[in-house]
Write a protein that holds these residues in place. Structure first.
Motif, PDB file in Angstrom:
ATOM      1  N   SER A 321       0.835  -1.193   0.000  1.00 57.26           N
ATOM      2  CA  SER A 321       0.000   0.000   0.000  1.00 57.26           C
ATOM      3  C   SER A 321       0.874   1.248   0.000  1.00 57.26           C
ATOM      4  O   SER A 321       2.086   1.188   0.250  1.00 57.26           O
ATOM      5  N   ARG A 322       0.240   2.388  -0.268  1.00 58.03           N
ATOM      6  CA  ARG A 322       0.993   3.646  -0.250  1.00 58.03           C
ATOM      7  C   ARG A 322       1.602   3.893   1.122  1.00 58.03           C
ATOM      8  O   ARG A 322       2.751   4.332   1.240  1.00 58.03           O
ATOM      9  N   ALA A 323       0.830   3.581   2.176  1.00 57.12           N
ATOM     10  CA  ALA A 323       1.342   3.801   3.532  1.00 57.12           C
ATOM     11  C   ALA A 323       2.526   2.899   3.825  1.00 57.12           C
ATOM     12  O   ALA A 323       3.505   3.315   4.463  1.00 57.12           O
ATOM     13  N   GLU A 324       2.464   1.634   3.361  1.00 57.89           N
ATOM     14  CA  GLU A 324       3.568   0.707   3.600  1.00 57.89           C
ATOM     15  C   GLU A 324       4.817   1.112   2.825  1.00 57.89           C
ATOM     16  O   GLU A 324       5.942   0.809   3.237  1.00 57.89           O
ATOM     17  N   LEU A 325       4.637   1.800   1.695  1.00 61.62           N
ATOM     18  CA  LEU A 325       5.776   2.215   0.873  1.00 61.62           C
ATOM     19  C   LEU A 325       6.335   3.583   1.263  1.00 61.62           C
ATOM     20  O   LEU A 325       7.415   3.963   0.795  1.00 61.62           O
ATOM     21  N   THR A 326       5.621   4.323   2.101  1.00 64.02           N
ATOM     22  CA  THR A 326       6.046   5.690   2.420  1.00 64.02           C
ATOM     23  C   THR A 326       7.463   5.773   2.994  1.00 64.02           C
ATOM     24  O   THR A 326       8.272   6.600   2.536  1.00 64.02           O
ATOM     25  N   PRO A 327       7.833   4.955   4.003  1.00 64.06           N
ATOM     26  CA  PRO A 327       9.212   5.051   4.521  1.00 64.06           C
ATOM     27  C   PRO A 327      10.264   4.787   3.452  1.00 64.06           C
ATOM     28  O   PRO A 327      11.301   5.475   3.408  1.00 64.06           O
ATOM     29  N   LEU A 328      10.026   3.813   2.584  1.00 64.02           N
ATOM     30  CA  LEU A 328      10.992   3.509   1.529  1.00 64.02           C
ATOM     31  C   LEU A 328      11.041   4.631   0.505  1.00 64.02           C
ATOM     32  O   LEU A 328      12.125   5.036   0.063  1.00 64.02           O
ATOM     33  N   ARG A 329       9.864   5.160   0.138  1.00 61.65           N
ATOM     34  CA  ARG A 329       9.814   6.239  -0.847  1.00 61.65           C
ATOM     35  C   ARG A 329      10.550   7.473  -0.342  1.00 61.65           C
ATOM     36  O   ARG A 329      11.355   8.083  -1.066  1.00 61.65           O
ATOM     37  N   GLU A 330      10.289   7.862   0.904  1.00 63.11           N
ATOM     38  CA  GLU A 330      10.931   9.056   1.457  1.00 63.11           C
ATOM     39  C   GLU A 330      12.447   8.877   1.540  1.00 63.11           C
ATOM     40  O   GLU A 330      13.209   9.802   1.218  1.00 63.11           O
ATOM     41  N   ALA A 331      12.896   7.702   1.971  1.00 60.50           N
ATOM     42  CA  ALA A 331      14.341   7.467   2.082  1.00 60.50           C
ATOM     43  C   ALA A 331      15.004   7.461   0.706  1.00 60.50           C
ATOM     44  O   ALA A 331      16.095   8.028   0.521  1.00 60.50           O
ATOM     45  N   ALA A 332      14.355   6.823  -0.278  1.00 60.51           N
ATOM     46  CA  ALA A 332      14.939   6.725  -1.618  1.00 60.51           C
ATOM     47  C   ALA A 332      15.049   8.099  -2.270  1.00 60.51           C
ATOM     48  O   ALA A 332      16.083   8.437  -2.875  1.00 60.51           O
ATOM     49  N   PHE A 333      14.003   8.909  -2.158  1.00 64.91           N
ATOM     50  CA  PHE A 333      14.048  10.231  -2.793  1.00 64.91           C
ATOM     51  C   PHE A 333      15.025  11.166  -2.084  1.00 64.91           C
ATOM     52  O   PHE A 333      15.648  12.019  -2.722  1.00 64.91           O
ATOM     53  N   LYS A 334      15.172  11.034  -0.793  1.00 66.59           N
ATOM     54  CA  LYS A 334      16.162  11.854  -0.084  1.00 66.59           C
ATOM     55  C   LYS A 334      17.573  11.515  -0.551  1.00 66.59           C
ATOM     56  O   LYS A 334      18.405  12.402  -0.793  1.00 66.59           O
ATOM     57  N   ALA A 335      17.868  10.201  -0.678  1.00 67.61           N
ATOM     58  CA  ALA A 335      19.194   9.795  -1.138  1.00 67.61           C
ATOM     59  C   ALA A 335      19.437  10.257  -2.567  1.00 67.61           C
ATOM     60  O   ALA A 335      20.543  10.722  -2.909  1.00 67.61           O
ATOM     61  N   LEU A 336      18.408  10.134  -3.423  1.00 68.96           N
ATOM     62  CA  LEU A 336      18.542  10.590  -4.808  1.00 68.96           C
ATOM     63  C   LEU A 336      18.797  12.092  -4.866  1.00 68.96           C
ATOM     64  O   LEU A 336      19.657  12.567  -5.623  1.00 68.96           O
ATOM     65  N   ARG A 337      18.082  12.844  -4.053  1.00 71.96           N
ATOM     66  CA  ARG A 337      18.266  14.299  -4.027  1.00 71.96           C
ATOM     67  C   ARG A 337      19.682  14.666  -3.581  1.00 71.96           C
ATOM     68  O   ARG A 337      20.349  15.513  -4.202  1.00 71.96           O
TER      69      ARG A 337
END
Length: 622
Positions: A321-337
């Motif tokens: 779900s979107r909620a289950e993916l939120t921690p991974l999404r936030e961490a991945a985009f921060k590292a990419l940035r």
């Protein structure tokens, strides 16, 4: 005598056996005539713990049938080389002597504990035939080990000659707490038996075994894997934030694994291999994403069965779900940035790109993926390249033949993706214009780009639905070792509430397969119309699909360099020499369950037909 002479060692690499047959009722046996083998009382038994030196445990439900199945799959010469005989009873006799081998019931479960850092020494726990239990003290000279009450070391057989050579394995009896629970424990030395006996008899033997064979990794082995994953001394310092995040995610994922089992189950015409992971919790972003809650009646996404029939690698997932993916999404985009800022990109414009990308990526929901390539054409093109490596045309043709095609589908409206991709392309161009020519001091320095790529939105073929987005990515070499000039095609195709994506350098092949996928009411040429597809319709799965060894080889081959082309030619030649040429379709299914305690379990099942198994065995034997 080598330790491999014992039956359990060979069974580590053997295929699983069929389920054990039902046993007929056994008449009550008279009590043992000697108190030396009386089972210890339950109250006196101390709870056994996992030995500190345990690496893993091998469990086999029916050793004799497992052996029979292995002899059907492996050449008899291989068994003779490994074991010294194709008769399991004779192998057992060589290890423990004929007297002890004669009381072992090879139709009943066998457990083996492998000890040491690499599992280099073992203790086998074999079932004792019920009819022989009352006469053990009459047939063998037994000595109770004082530090292990109830464990009776076998000094020798009573009818043995004084100068008779002792078998290579030491053995001891544990009478067990049930009439049919007596076990013969054998190992290279008595110390190993004393270390593993209580755990094998009191813990392992009592756990149900719902497969024909199972390997259970110990907690120590799992923790050692975590420590190795967490050791960043050898990490590449140039990996940047993304590399550091990958290491952190992997370490967190491994830390939460509390149990890992590998199962084998033998069927009439196939073998099922299962991998079970149990997680103590789902705090890690990666665990949360890979072990989501899944409805028990969830069906595979319909788009999966719209993939072309010649798909060599196919996969679907219900997705987290979107909620289950939120921690991974936030961490991945921060590292990419962080990495892109270090590379010299303007922060304000970069945030605009990433904010838009974040509305599309890792948002939850189902995903379907399929890939394929013309293996025969690839082999032919690679052969021509091998004959004349100096010809640019031969190199370009070989590389193109390896590219194949890839399709993907999501259950989302196409307009969301079409507008999003167009905006990302535009903002990406602006972002590149304002990139600093050199990164900040101390930042990562990537290798010089070997090719220059531009993009253009072009007209889509009339054979695809109206509104289809077609983007061409045109690449030209900047260095001598760069890939030849080429054009990659990207399609975003509307199909009602669904969106299809296609990417390939072979435009005609890609369009043909997209037409099959989006054609309403047409099943001809799709995966859903292929034979034996019912196994892929299993409900309640988190993910599933199919693949072939040849398909995987073509998927990972790129041919961008002469070295890569040589490797691809070598890999395809090796597959062509396999009994079924690596072309057997192998189905897989993944289930996920979130437990009430906050723990989770993920099961991965792969089914190998006899032909597919022969290919795998031949490939591993090289």
């Amino acid at each position: 005598m080598k330790r491999a002479a014992l039956l359990p060692i060979a069974l580590v690499t053997a295929c699983a056996g069929a389920p054990a047959p039902q046993r007929a009722p056994v008449a009550p046996l008279p009590a043992a005539p000697r108190p030396a083998i009386t089972a210890p009382s339950v109250a006196a038994a101390q709870p056994a713990t996992e030995p500190a030196e345990l690496a893993f445990v091998l469990r086999i439900a029916d050793p004799k049938r497992t052996w029979d199945n292995a002899t059907q799959l492996l050449p008899s010469s291989a068994l003779v080389f490994t074991m010294g005989s194709t008769d399991p009873t004779k192998v057992l006799e060589q290890a423990v002597g004929p007297d002890l081998a004669g009381i072992v019931d090879l139709d009943r479960p066998l457990d083996v504990a492998f000890l040491g850092t690499t599992g280099d020494h073992a203790v086998a726990s074999l079932s004792v035939a019920e009819r022989d239990v009352p006469r053990l003290a009459d047939r063998f000279v037994l000595k109770e080990l004082k530090e292990h009450p109830g464990l009776l070391r076998v000094e020798r057989a009573r009818n043995a000659e004084p100068d008779e050579e002792a078998p290579p394995w030491a053995c001891a009896f544990d009478p067990g707490e049930r009439r049919d629970g007596a076990r013969l424990l054998c190992g290279t030395d008595v110390e190993d038996i004393e270390t593993a006996a209580a755990y094998l008899v009191q813990v392992v033997a009592r756990e149900p075994l719902d497969a024909d064979a199972r390997i259970e990794l110990s907690e120590r082995t799992l923790r050692q894997a975590v420590e190795e994953a967490s050791d960043t001394d050898d990490a590449d310092e140039d990996d940047g934030s993304a590399g550091a995040l990958g290491e952190e995610l992997a370490a967190g994922f491994l830390r939460e694994i509390e149990r890992l089992n590998v199962d084998l189950t033998w069927g009439r015409a196939d073998v099922e291999v299962g991998l079970t992971l149990r997680f103590a919790s789902r705090r890690s972003p990666l665990t949360l994403a890979l072990a989501p809650a899944t409805a028990q009646d969830a069906a595979p996404p319909p788009a999966f069965f719209r993939l072309p029939a010649d798909t060599a690698v196919a996969f679907h997932t219900q997705g987290a779900s979107r909620a289950e993916l939120t921690p991974l999404r936030e961490a991945a985009f921060k590292a990419l940035r962080d990495d892109m800022i270090d590379d010299g990109y303007d922060e304000t414009r970069l945030d605009q790109v990433l904010d838009r990308l974040e509305t599309l990526a890792l948002t939850g929901g189902s995903l379907v993926f399929g890939a394929g390539a013309n293996g025969a054409a690839a082999e032919k093109a690679l052969a021509a390249y091998q004959r004349d490596k100096g010809a640019p045309r031969a190199r370009k043709a070989a590389r193109l033949a390896l590219q194949g095609w890839m399709l993907a589908s999501v259950e989302e409206p196409a307009q969301t993706w079409i507008s999003g991709i167009k905006e990302l392309l535009q903002r990406g161009d602006e972002l590149d214009k304002f990139k600093r020519s050199a990164p900040k001091d101390g930042a990562r320095k990537d290798d010089e780009d070997k090719q220059h790529t531009t993009h253009a939105v072009v007209r889509a073929p009339a054979s695809l639905p109206a509104g289809t987005l077609h983007v061409e990515f045109r690449s030209k070499p900047l260095t001598k070792d760069a890939p030849p000039a080429h054009t990659t095609h990207l399609y975003v195709v509307p199909a009602g509430p669904r969106t299809w994506f296609g990417i390939s350098e072979d435009d005609a092949a890609l369009v043909d397969r997209l037409r099959v996928a989006v054609a309403p009411g047409r099943d001809e040429g799709t995966l859903g119309a292929a034979p034996d597809v019912d196994v892929l319709r299993r409900r309640g799965t988190l993910a599933g699909g199919l693949f072939s060894l040849a398909g995987l080889a073509l998927l990972v081959a790129n041919g961008d360099t002469p070295e890569a082309l040589d490797k691809a030619a070598k890999d395809l030649a090796a597959l062509a020499a396999l009994p079924a040429r690596g072309g057997v379709a192998i189905p897989l299914a993944v289930t996920s369950e979130v437990l009430g305690s906050g723990a989770a379990r993920v099961d991965v099942r792969v089914r190998l037909t006899h032909a597919g198994l022969q290919d795998v065995i031949a490939l591993l034997a090289r």
